[in-house]
Design a protein around this motif. Structure first.
Motif, short mmCIF file in Angstrom:
data_model
loop_
_atom_site.label_atom_id
_atom_site.label_comp_id
_atom_site.label_asym_id
_atom_site.label_seq_id
_atom_site.Cartn_x
_atom_site.Cartn_y
_atom_site.Cartn_z
N THR A 427 0.73 -1.07 0.10
CA THR A 427 -0.06 -0.02 -0.13
C THR A 427 0.92 1.23 -0.08
O THR A 427 2.13 1.33 0.49
CB THR A 427 -1.09 -0.06 1.06
N SER A 428 0.37 2.38 -0.70
CA SER A 428 0.91 3.47 -0.63
C SER A 428 -0.02 4.70 -0.96
O SER A 428 -1.16 4.47 -1.63
CB SER A 428 2.25 3.67 -1.52
N ALA A 429 0.20 5.94 -0.96
CA ALA A 429 -0.62 6.95 -1.53
C ALA A 429 -0.49 7.21 -2.95
O ALA A 429 -1.38 7.81 -3.62
CB ALA A 429 -0.47 8.46 -0.70
N THR A 430 0.59 6.74 -3.24
CA THR A 430 0.92 6.79 -4.93
C THR A 430 1.65 5.55 -5.48
O THR A 430 2.64 5.28 -5.16
CB THR A 430 1.96 8.12 -5.24
N LEU A 431 0.91 5.01 -6.24
CA LEU A 431 1.44 3.59 -6.87
C LEU A 431 1.30 3.80 -8.59
O LEU A 431 1.48 2.59 -9.14
CB LEU A 431 0.58 2.37 -6.37
N GLY A 432 0.80 4.76 -9.20
CA GLY A 432 0.78 4.96 -10.39
C GLY A 432 -0.10 5.94 -10.72
O GLY A 432 -0.84 6.61 -10.02
N ASP A 433 -0.45 5.92 -12.41
CA ASP A 433 -1.30 7.01 -12.73
C ASP A 433 -2.31 6.36 -13.66
O ASP A 433 -2.92 6.97 -14.52
CB ASP A 433 -0.62 8.08 -13.39
N ASP A 434 -2.51 5.09 -13.66
CA ASP A 434 -3.56 4.31 -14.36
C ASP A 434 -4.24 3.38 -13.59
O ASP A 434 -3.91 3.11 -12.44
CB ASP A 434 -2.96 3.56 -15.64
N ALA A 435 -5.37 2.90 -14.05
CA ALA A 435 -6.54 2.05 -13.28
C ALA A 435 -5.64 0.68 -12.78
O ALA A 435 -6.04 0.37 -11.56
CB ALA A 435 -7.60 1.67 -13.98
N GLY A 436 -4.64 0.24 -13.41
CA GLY A 436 -4.08 -0.84 -13.22
C GLY A 436 -2.81 -0.61 -12.25
O GLY A 436 -2.35 -1.93 -11.77
N LEU A 437 -2.56 0.38 -12.04
CA LEU A 437 -1.07 0.88 -11.33
C LEU A 437 -0.10 -0.28 -11.83
O LEU A 437 0.85 -0.48 -11.00
CB LEU A 437 -1.47 0.36 -9.62
#
Length: 685
Positions: A427-437
């Motif tokens: 878990t994190s607050a930011t793991l990507g910028d698309d739905a599938g991370l």
């Protein structure tokens, strides 16, 4: 009552969590995440959760983990977050839930006082200046009262102090059970306590150090754990590749030289010419530096052939042979002295390890890795995998828990488990910028994991505003940093400080910091803090104090680690200024190798590597602004590309949905609004 029901009960308005916080509010997103964590614990498998700022992800994974009754391993990004989790969050929840849970904190050996090394350093006072001797004396006094030996407990010890290397052990110089102080060893005691605990808090560096070399004590711990949570998981790929690769530095070589001299004179004086042997090792390091030639500090030289780029092969190979010869001479002198002292035995073993690494770099690079030479205060020879995907799939996620490993049908394969397998929570607050991370999951081998995205509960449209100044020079313009400093200085003047300036390079850090310090050199304006001028802990503490107690507001100019994990709720921070879009640095060997792999597969490397990297970093930096429901503030991104380039729209979508300010007048009005209204009735002008 099942785990899901128990978790739901805890998060109700009148549940146990309401008794841990005076202003507890049940959050739909937090409960969704807790439900998913509980389900994964019951069924096993991997869950990836991106939980926006304010969701309360720590309690969302801690509550089901504690209520499950399983042994739990919690890993986070930094030692500071470890301390917060262990000293604040865990005790609070364990008490509220009324559970008989034993918890333990386990850090890497570099965080603990080594009694044997400290005693050696105190005996070698002739090698140290008075300031070092003074600090060593302070450490020795503290050593008699500490239970844990955790250096974070020692007040006033600067994390940059050269004394730390003298009083801590490394994998290379630790004597293990042969150490005369092994029974009192703080590292050994911490590992023993971790093995006896129900919940163990570690950090990602420790986790991957064990995956790489089975040195941290985790080899015994991990098999006994059924639930593993990796918080701040966006960092695990970069941390993992550091440990899964091979490194050799002139710093390691010089440490070996110094230890050879000090230990030889202490335990075997007259049995070898220790000064000459140590001198040969130092000379070999110098020769390697000469072979590399003058380079800009921070340069990373590509190493796709037999030698790093622009380095003359003859000089390079001759320098490596000189290093091997100097090390072999030291080992030859140490070989007959194994009965004299375990310190000398360990020195011989360290020499063997150094020679093995040297041999690795004399051979061709592994085809599934990338190699480069890092030029800084020391030379670092690095060979690294491109990501941790294969290791995660074959050596981490596939590793059975102890209860599964015991079920063997005789042919070497585990029999089908009669209960759920190990549960992995990332878990994190930011793991990507698309739905599938995919930025996270593909590099970490988690394509088959369950994905959950939980948006922040904050009302960003009313709490925050975004401004992209169109009048500033292009980011590549030499005057860009001074223009950023001018904008930040004018804004900070209006706010009375309360400003964090995040830079993408150390050069910009220094230029902007110097300009702001010159601007506010009098005692009437804000106090300007610049990363590197003081220990990080002191900078964070002073900035959080802000104007409380009658002090001046602060402007903090920082880079690197301050982009994330720096939490300043309240009025002490109301303006975040980012100098440039945080694209990966050009020429970074890892980024280049990843891009080449994507191009070879027919992909678009800029869109699949550089833009997602920038999106995650930008989101992390922007996340410093709003930390709770009552916070208000402005984010300024001083990079016109965010508004003018095609990829700017994608990066804008990665940011929280803030109100957009169109011009300088709008920025000034928003800043004035922050100063003339309270945070409880604040509205945009």
């Amino acid at each position: 009552m099942g785990l899901a029901d128990a978790v739901h009960a805890a998060f109700q308005p009148d549940g146990v969590l309401s008794r841990t916080e005076g202003h507890y509010l049940a959050r739909e997103g937090q409960i969704r995440m807790a439900d998913a964590v509980a389900r994964t614990i019951e069924l096993g498998g991997a869950l990836v959760v991106e939980a926006g700022t304010g969701v309360g992800k720590t309690f969302a994974y801690l509550v089901p983990a504690l209520l499950s009754g399983e042994r739990v391993l919690l890993s986070t990004a930094t030692k500071a977050l470890q301390d917060q989790l262990f000293a604040r969050d865990l005790p609070q929840l364990v008490s509220a839930l009324g559970l008989p849970v034993r918890t333990a904190l386990l850090k890497g050996r570099g965080s603990y006082l080594c009694l044997h090394r400290m005693e050696q350093a105190r005996q070698d006072t002739a090698l140290h200046d008075r300031n070092v001797q003074r600090v060593l004396a302070k450490v020795e006094v503290w050593s008699h009262s500490t239970h844990s030996g955790d250096l974070a407990e020692l007040p006033g010890l600067d994390e940059r102090s050269p004394v730390i290397a003298l009083i801590t052990s490394t994998r290379e110089n630790c004597l293990g059970v042969a150490c005369p102080r092994f029974r009192q060893c703080h590292v050994h005691i911490a590992r023993r306590e971790a093995l006896a605990a129900d919940v163990v808090v570690i950090n990602h560096h420790l986790f991957f150090a064990d995956v790489a070399v089975r040195e941290s004590g985790m080899a015994e711990l991990l098999p006994t754990v059924r639930v593993v949570v990796l918080d701040e998981a966006h960092q695990i790929n970069e941390i993992g590749v550091q440990f899964l690769g091979t490194h050799l530095s002139t710093g390691q070589w010089l440490d070996y030289s110094r230890d050879l001299l000090a230990t030889g004179l202490q335990h075997a004086r007259g049995l070898a010419d220790w000064s000459t042997l140590a001198g040969h090792l130092e000379q070999a390091c110098g020769d390697l530096r000469i072979a590399v030639g003058p380079r800009v500090t921070g340069a990373k030289l590509r190493w796709t052939g037999e030698v790093p780029e622009t380095v003359t092969p003859a000089g390079w190979h001759e320098a490596l042979r000189g290093m091997a010869s100097a090390c072999a001479q030291a080992m030859e002198a140490l070989d007959p002295l194994s009965e004299v002292s375990p310190d000398l035995v360990r020195l011989y073993e360290r020499g063997s390890e150094l020679l093995a690494r040297l041999g690795r770099f004399a051979a061709p690079c592994s085809p599934d890795a990338v190699r480069w030479l890092d030029v800084g205060g020391q030379l670092r020879l690095v060979e690294s995998p491109l990501d941790i995907a294969q290791t995660m799939q074959t050596r981490v996620l596939a590793a059975p828990a102890e209860s599964d490993a015991e079920k063997d049908d005789g042919d070497g394969w585990p029999a089908p488990a009669q209960h759920a397998g190990r549960a992995w929570i990332f878990t994190s607050a930011t793991l990507g910028d698309d739905a599938g991370l995919t930025w996270f999951t593909e590099r970490c081998g988690l394509q088959n994991a369950e994905i959950l995205r939980v948006d922040s509960p904050f009302d960003y449209a009313s709490q925050a505003a975004l401004y992209v100044p169109r009048h500033l020079p292009e980011p590549s313009d030499p005057g860009h940093s001074l223009a950023v400093a001018g904008l930040a200085g004018a804004a900070a003047s209006r706010l009375g400080g309360r400003t964090l300036v995040l830079t993408t390079t150390l050069k910009a850090l220094r230029a902007i910091g110097d300009a702001l310090q010159a601007r506010f050199s009098n005692l009437e304006g804000p106090e300007v803090l610049v990363q590197g001028d003081r220990p990080k802990r002191q900078l964070m503490q002073r900035f959080r104090e802000g104007t409380s107690g009658g002090g001046r507001g602060c402007v903090l100019v920082a880079s690197a680690s301050f982009w994330e994990g720096f939490d300043v709720p309240g009025d002490a921070l109301q303006l975040v200024v980012i100098d440039k879009l945080p694209f990966p640095p050009p020429g970074d060997p890892l980024i280049e190798a990843r891009s080449q792999r994507i191009k070879a597969a027919g992909g678009r490397s800029f869109q699949m590597v550089a833009v997602p990297e920038a999106a995650v970093a930008l989101k992390q930096g922007a996340g410093r602004l709003i930390r709770r429901e009552s916070d208000r503030g402005v984010l300024v991104v001083c990079d016109t590309r965010l508004a003018t380039m095609g990829y700017g729209k994608r990066l804008m979508r990665a940011l929280p949905p803030m109100r957009v300010l169109e011009n300088t007048e709008g920025l000034e009005a928003a800043l004035d609004a922050l100063t003339r209204t309270s945070t409880t009735d604040w509205t945009w002008p």
